[in-house]
Each structure stands twice: as structure tokens, then as C-alpha cells.
Design an enzyme around this catalytic site. Structure first.
Site, PDB file in Angstrom:
ATOM      1  N   CYS A 161      47.967  48.087  -2.448  1.00  0.00           N
ATOM      2  CA  CYS A 161      48.246  46.900  -3.249  1.00  0.00           C
ATOM      3  C   CYS A 161      48.411  47.056  -4.800  1.00  0.00           C
ATOM      4  O   CYS A 161      47.865  48.443  -5.105  1.00  0.00           O
ATOM      5  CB  CYS A 161      47.050  45.807  -3.186  1.00  0.00           C
ATOM      6  SG  CYS A 161      47.371  44.408  -4.235  1.00  0.00           S
TER       7      CYS A 161
ATOM      8  N   SER B 128      47.133  46.106  -7.346  1.00  0.00           N
ATOM      9  CA  SER B 128      45.810  46.112  -7.888  1.00  0.00           C
ATOM     10  C   SER B 128      45.286  47.617  -7.773  1.00  0.00           C
ATOM     11  O   SER B 128      44.252  48.080  -8.669  1.00  0.00           O
ATOM     12  CB  SER B 128      44.962  45.180  -7.300  1.00  0.00           C
ATOM     13  OG  SER B 128      45.437  43.922  -7.469  1.00  0.00           O
TER      14      SER B 128
ATOM     15  N   HIS C  70      46.911  49.431 -10.259  1.00  0.00           N
ATOM     16  CA  HIS C  70      46.102  49.213 -11.803  1.00  0.00           C
ATOM     17  C   HIS C  70      45.056  49.999 -11.920  1.00  0.00           C
ATOM     18  O   HIS C  70      44.570  50.143 -12.885  1.00  0.00           O
ATOM     19  CB  HIS C  70      45.840  47.528 -11.609  1.00  0.00           C
ATOM     20  CG  HIS C  70      47.240  46.723 -12.012  1.00  0.00           C
ATOM     21  ND1 HIS C  70      48.241  47.012 -12.149  1.00  0.00           N
ATOM     22  CD2 HIS C  70      47.456  45.575 -11.403  1.00  0.00           C
ATOM     23  CE1 HIS C  70      49.334  46.209 -12.192  1.00  0.00           C
ATOM     24  NE2 HIS C  70      48.637  45.038 -11.603  1.00  0.00           N
TER      25      HIS C  70
ATOM     26  N   HIS D 148      41.383  48.179  -1.072  1.00  0.00           N
ATOM     27  CA  HIS D 148      40.824  46.884  -0.880  1.00  0.00           C
ATOM     28  C   HIS D 148      41.526  46.224   0.195  1.00  0.00           C
ATOM     29  O   HIS D 148      40.971  44.971   0.130  1.00  0.00           O
ATOM     30  CB  HIS D 148      40.596  46.100  -2.287  1.00  0.00           C
ATOM     31  CG  HIS D 148      41.865  45.691  -3.084  1.00  0.00           C
ATOM     32  ND1 HIS D 148      42.736  46.544  -3.529  1.00  0.00           N
ATOM     33  CD2 HIS D 148      42.375  44.580  -2.910  1.00  0.00           C
ATOM     34  CE1 HIS D 148      43.891  45.780  -3.749  1.00  0.00           C
ATOM     35  NE2 HIS D 148      43.722  44.536  -3.523  1.00  0.00           N
TER      36      HIS D 148
ATOM     37  N   CYS E 278      44.017  41.137   1.569  1.00  0.00           N
ATOM     38  CA  CYS E 278      44.278  41.077   0.431  1.00  0.00           C
ATOM     39  C   CYS E 278      45.729  40.438   0.063  1.00  0.00           C
ATOM     40  O   CYS E 278      45.891  39.018  -0.218  1.00  0.00           O
ATOM     41  CB  CYS E 278      44.304  42.109  -0.826  1.00  0.00           C
ATOM     42  SG  CYS E 278      44.679  41.604  -2.590  1.00  0.00           S
TER      43      CYS E 278
HETATM   44  P1  CND Z   1      54.241  44.771  -6.482  1.00  0.00           P
HETATM   45  O1  CND Z   1      54.413  45.674  -7.546  1.00  0.00           O
HETATM   46  O2  CND Z   1      54.448  45.089  -5.128  1.00  0.00           O
HETATM   47  O3  CND Z   1      55.197  43.554  -6.645  1.00  0.00           O
HETATM   48  C1  CND Z   1      55.758  43.103  -8.266  1.00  0.00           C
HETATM   49  C2  CND Z   1      57.075  42.690  -8.291  1.00  0.00           C
HETATM   50  O4  CND Z   1      57.336  42.409  -9.747  1.00  0.00           O
HETATM   51  C3  CND Z   1      58.117  44.108  -7.901  1.00  0.00           C
HETATM   52  O5  CND Z   1      58.928  43.441  -6.871  1.00  0.00           O
HETATM   53  C4  CND Z   1      58.741  44.168  -9.385  1.00  0.00           C
HETATM   54  O6  CND Z   1      60.034  44.364  -9.065  1.00  0.00           O
HETATM   55  C5  CND Z   1      58.760  42.878  -9.761  1.00  0.00           C
HETATM   56  N1  CND Z   1      58.836  42.850 -11.421  1.00  0.00           N
HETATM   57  C6  CND Z   1      58.209  43.898 -12.289  1.00  0.00           C
HETATM   58  N2  CND Z   1      58.462  43.546 -13.539  1.00  0.00           N
HETATM   59  C7  CND Z   1      59.332  42.399 -13.367  1.00  0.00           C
HETATM   60  C8  CND Z   1      59.886  41.409 -14.498  1.00  0.00           C
HETATM   61  N3  CND Z   1      59.674  41.725 -15.760  1.00  0.00           N
HETATM   62  N4  CND Z   1      60.518  40.305 -13.843  1.00  0.00           N
HETATM   63  C9  CND Z   1      60.615  40.085 -12.823  1.00  0.00           C
HETATM   64  N5  CND Z   1      60.172  40.856 -11.776  1.00  0.00           N
HETATM   65  C10 CND Z   1      59.573  41.983 -12.063  1.00  0.00           C
HETATM   66  O7  CND Z   1      52.716  44.160  -6.550  1.00  0.00           O
HETATM   67  P2  CND Z   1      51.891  43.144  -5.623  1.00  0.00           P
HETATM   68  O8  CND Z   1      52.994  42.275  -4.909  1.00  0.00           O
HETATM   69  O9  CND Z   1      51.051  44.281  -4.730  1.00  0.00           O
HETATM   70  O10 CND Z   1      50.955  42.610  -6.625  1.00  0.00           O
HETATM   71  C11 CND Z   1      51.391  41.942  -7.496  1.00  0.00           C
HETATM   72  C12 CND Z   1      50.492  41.345  -8.445  1.00  0.00           C
HETATM   73  O11 CND Z   1      49.568  40.803  -8.036  1.00  0.00           O
HETATM   74  C13 CND Z   1      49.962  42.770  -9.141  1.00  0.00           C
HETATM   75  O12 CND Z   1      49.565  42.326 -10.480  1.00  0.00           O
HETATM   76  C14 CND Z   1      48.539  42.821  -8.396  1.00  0.00           C
HETATM   77  O13 CND Z   1      47.646  43.432  -9.070  1.00  0.00           O
HETATM   78  C15 CND Z   1      47.988  41.222  -8.445  1.00  0.00           C
HETATM   79  C16 CND Z   1      47.062  41.000  -7.279  1.00  0.00           C
HETATM   80  C17 CND Z   1      46.322  39.823  -7.648  1.00  0.00           C
HETATM   81  C18 CND Z   1      45.257  39.332  -6.696  1.00  0.00           C
HETATM   82  C19 CND Z   1      44.585  38.516  -6.919  1.00  0.00           C
HETATM   83  O14 CND Z   1      43.396  38.226  -6.160  1.00  0.00           O
HETATM   84  N6  CND Z   1      44.820  37.184  -7.893  1.00  0.00           N
HETATM   85  C20 CND Z   1      45.066  40.169  -5.835  1.00  0.00           C
HETATM   86  N7  CND Z   1      45.820  41.505  -5.245  1.00  0.00           N
HETATM   87  C21 CND Z   1      46.966  41.533  -6.209  1.00  0.00           C
HETATM   88 ZN    ZN Z   2      45.149  43.255  -3.866  1.00  0.00          ZN
END
Ligand code: CND
Ligand code: ZN
Ligand code: ZN
Length: 375
Positions: free
Chosen positions: A47, A49, A52, A68, A175
């Protein structure tokens, strides 16, 4: 020969320093203590995260075993454990559910106060670690550490799932799928016939699209700068796909024009301040709801004009899609097994665990949605 009560030597991906590759190391995994569970991992997703954690934008003590979003089988249990037994299929919970704190007792809230996310210690609940490598203690990551052949978790951070569940698929319920899906159905409470905008089409964002569709949204506008993600977004339910880079004006203005004043629900699933503001601004000024799902860079502030809220917008966020983890995961797994939701399109790559660095390269280059590492 039984491993119960013994130290297990196995392979794990250790992150020794920020922004470095993972080293596959032999680690020692101590037996579970009272109210702890040792799990043999079978599969884990990668993921954003976790990445990150590598870059330091999600602060966690080093050295660490990240991961995770996993699923595995209980190898042994410590004293007093009643929730699971050896042989059970389980999913580790990065948001625990202790059942006793004010959050767990609250009917709606899910971010259990025993979480190790807001002030991470990188340990078990008792403040110590179960991993050692080259004589050094290695930290846990948000109570899960799935990038290891064996991990130890607290009983409050693990849940039993259906014995027939395909672990290399349902690990995503740990997740990505639940976080995105729940953000739509549980946090935003998307309504039938509504218009939604989802910013970011990774594994979590696409799961938000799946949630919007399941909730009956009429229009789901998917937003990403990587157009390679559009086909998948349409496959799981997006009705339109747009890239901010194709427009001169800010994307919230484009979205307002497309929807006659703003969307009903928007989701930021990237983790950037600019897109959080765009997502907030693109929802309708008097009845729009915007949900922050992406993890923002640690300890930085975003300034915003409160007028955006004063006229009636709602701005919220949630961890793990707002779901109480122990209560929701077995049900979500059952629904996935009944093919209620399309999880398969999220899985673009399957690699042996040892190729973890390759899996992260695929994520960083935008070539994968979810890579599943198998043990
Ligand atoms: P992933 O990196 O796969 O997807 C992110 C997407 O965003 C990609 O398709 C990128 O091309 C796109 N992107 C990047 N920059 C831009 C921009 N400026 N404009 C438009 N699109 C853009 O990430 P993921 O799907 O695994 O995770 C997404 C987020 O969710 C990430 O920040 C992660 O840390 C977070 C997350 C949150 C939680 C929670 O509990 N809230 C749990 N897990 C992950
Ligand atoms: Zn996650
Ligand atoms: Zn709790």
C-alpha cells in the site's frame, strides 16, 4: 516439529534507514506473550502508506518491518488468547479494536485508542518488540508488520476470517479495499443517484470508486494525472475520467462546470495538500461532503479559507474507511467471497516476497495498482 513456544528464524524485509531499499534478512521472531498471536504470513499487499513509511512522510521508528495489508494463518497463541487458535485464517488489524476504549464503545467511531498510528512506538502493546535481527531489536509497524514470514500481533489487532477465504486476494481487505470502500459507504455515506469525484486511482481510490458504485451513485468522476489508470477506473465503475493536466483552469472549476455547481461527494485518495483543497472545493458549496483518505505529509499544516465550510460543505476524514476493524472484516471478506465487489481488477501483479523491492518500484513508477507478495 512444533514451533510453539520457540523463537522462529525466518526471512523478513527490514528497512534499516529512510529512503533505502528493503534488505531481506534472517530475523528472530519471539514467541507470543500473554494476549499475543504469532502468524505465518501467506500474502501481503503493498500500500502507498508502506511507501510513506519508507520516505518518512509517515513517521515510524526505525529499523522497522513495514507492511499492514496482509493475511495469514495463526501459528501459535500466547496465554489468555481466546479470539483465535492455531490454524485459523486471520487478517492483522492496523487499526485495532480493543472493545473497551471510548472510541470502541462509540457506535460510529473506529479509531481505537490502542492504535499505534498517531504516536507510533513501533512496539507491541507492552512496549517491547518481538523481532530481532543481528542482535538488534527491530520495530513493528502499526501493530501489523506483514513484510515478514512470521509476525506477532496483539489479540486486539487480529481477526479470524472464513477458513475458505483465498488469502492472496482477501489480504486487500486488511487495508486498501476496506479503506476506499468504507470511505464511500460508511464515511461519506454516498446516496443513490448522487455525483461523486474520486481523486487518485490507486488501490485505495479504485476501492472508493467501487464503494460509490455500490452505494448507487449515478456519476463517478475519476481524477488522476496518470491516464493509464483510467481503463481500470471505468472497469470498476467510474463513469468519466479526467486528468488535471488536460485543463488550463483548476480542476475544481472544471468539476463544478461538469456538474452544475459541484459534486455531492468527493474523495482525496492521494495524500497531497493541493488535491485535498481541490477535492474540498469541487464539492457543492451548500451540501457537498469531501473526505480526506490520503495520508498527508507528517507534521505540516494546510491553510484554508473557512468560507469554504461556512456555506455548508462538510469536510471529514477517516482511517480504515471508518470501519470498526474486528466487526467489519469478517463480513467484508464474506462479501468479497460472494463476488459482491470486483477485487480482482485491483491486483495487477503477484510476486514472491523476496521481490519486494521490485513491487515498490512498480508502485512508484505508477505501473501497478496492487502488487501482492506471496510467501
Ligand atoms: P497509489 O500511489 O497507488 O495511488 C495514488 C494515485 O494518485 C496514483 O494513481 C497517482 O497517479 C495519483 N496521483 C498522484 N498525484 C496526483 C495529482 N497531483 N493529481 C491527481 N492524481 C494524482 O496509492 P494508494 O491507493 O495505495 O493510497 C492512496 C493514499 O491513501 C495514500 O496517501 C495512502 O497512504 C493512503 C491510505 C490511507 C489509509 C487510511 O486509512 N486513511 C489507508 N491506507 C492508505
Ligand atoms: Zn494502507
Ligand atoms: Zn479501543
Amino acid at each position: 516439529m512444533s514451533t510453539t513456544g520457540k523463537v522462529i528464524k525466518c526471512k523478513a524485509a527490514v528497512l534499516w534507514e529512510l529512503k533505502k531499499s528493503f534488505s531481506i534478512e534472517e530475523v528472530e521472531v519471539a514467541p507470543p506473550k500473554t494476549y499475543e498471536v504469532r502468524i505465518k504470513m501467506v500474502a501481503t499487499g503493498i500500500c502507498r502508506s508502506d511507501d510513506h513509511g519508507v520516505t518518512g512522510s509517515l513517521v515510524t521508528p526505525l529499523p522497522v518491518i513495514l507492511g499492514h495489508e496482509g493475511a495469514g494463518i495463526v501459528e501459535s497463541i500466547g496465554e489468555g488468547v481466546t479470539a483465535v487458535k492455531p490454524g485459523d485464517k486471520v487478517i492483522p488489524l492496523f487499526t485495532p479494536q480493543c472493545g473497551k476504549c471510548a472510541v470502541c464503545k462509540h457506535p460510529e467511531a473506529n479509531f481505537c485508542m490502542k492504535n499505534d498510528l498517531t504516536k507510533p512506538r513501533g512496539t507491541m502493546q507492552d512496549g517491547t518488540t518481538r523481532f530481532t535481527c543481528k542482535g538488534k531489536p527491530i520495530h513493528h509497524f502499526i501493530s501489523t508488520s506483514t513484510f515478514s514470514e512470521y509476525t506477532v500481533v496483539d489479540e486486539i489487532s487480529v481477526v479470524k476470517i472464513d477458513a475458505a477465504a483465498p488469502l492472496e486476494k482477501v489480504c486487500l481487505v486488511g487495508c486498501g479495499f476496506s479503506t476506499g470502500f468504507g470511505s464511500a459507504v460508511k464515511v461519506a455515506k454516498v446516496t443513490p443517484g448522487s455525483t461523486c469525484a474520486v481523486f487518485g486511482l490507486g488501490g485505495v481510490g479504485l476501492s472508493a470508486v467501487i464503494g460509490c458504485k455500490a452505494a448507487g451513485a449515478a456519476r463517478i468522476i475519476a481524477v488522476d494525472i496518470n491516464k493509464d489508470k483510467f481503463a481500470k477506473a471505468k472497469e470498476v465503475g467510474a463513469t468519466e475520467c479526467i486528468s488535471p493536466q488536460d485543463f488550463q483552469k483548476p480542476i475544481h472549476e472544471v468539476l463544478k462546470e461538469m456538474t452544475g455547481g459541484g459534486v455531492d461527494f468527493s474523495f482525496e485518495v492521494i495524500g497531497r495538500f493541493e488535491t485535498m483543497m481541490e477535492a474540498l472545493s469541487c464539492c457543492h458549496e451548500s451540501y457537498g461532503t469531501s473526505v480526506v483518505v490520503g495520508v498527508p505529509p507528517g507534521s505540516q499544516n494546510l491553510s484554508m479559507n473557512p468560507m469554504l465550510l461556512l456555506t455548508g460543505r462538510t469536510w471529514k476524514g477517516a482511517i480504515f474507511g471508518g470501519f470498526k476493524s474486528k466487526d467489519s472484516i469478517p463480513r467484508l471478506v464474506a462479501e468479497v467471497m460472494a463476488n459482491k465487489f470486483p477485487l480482482d481488477p485491483l491486483i495487477t501483479h503477484v510476486l514472491p516476497f523476496e521481490k519486494i523491492n521490485e513491487g515498490f518500484d512498480l508502485l512508484r513508477s505508477g505501473k501497478s495498482i496492487r502488487t501482492i507478495l506471496t510467501f
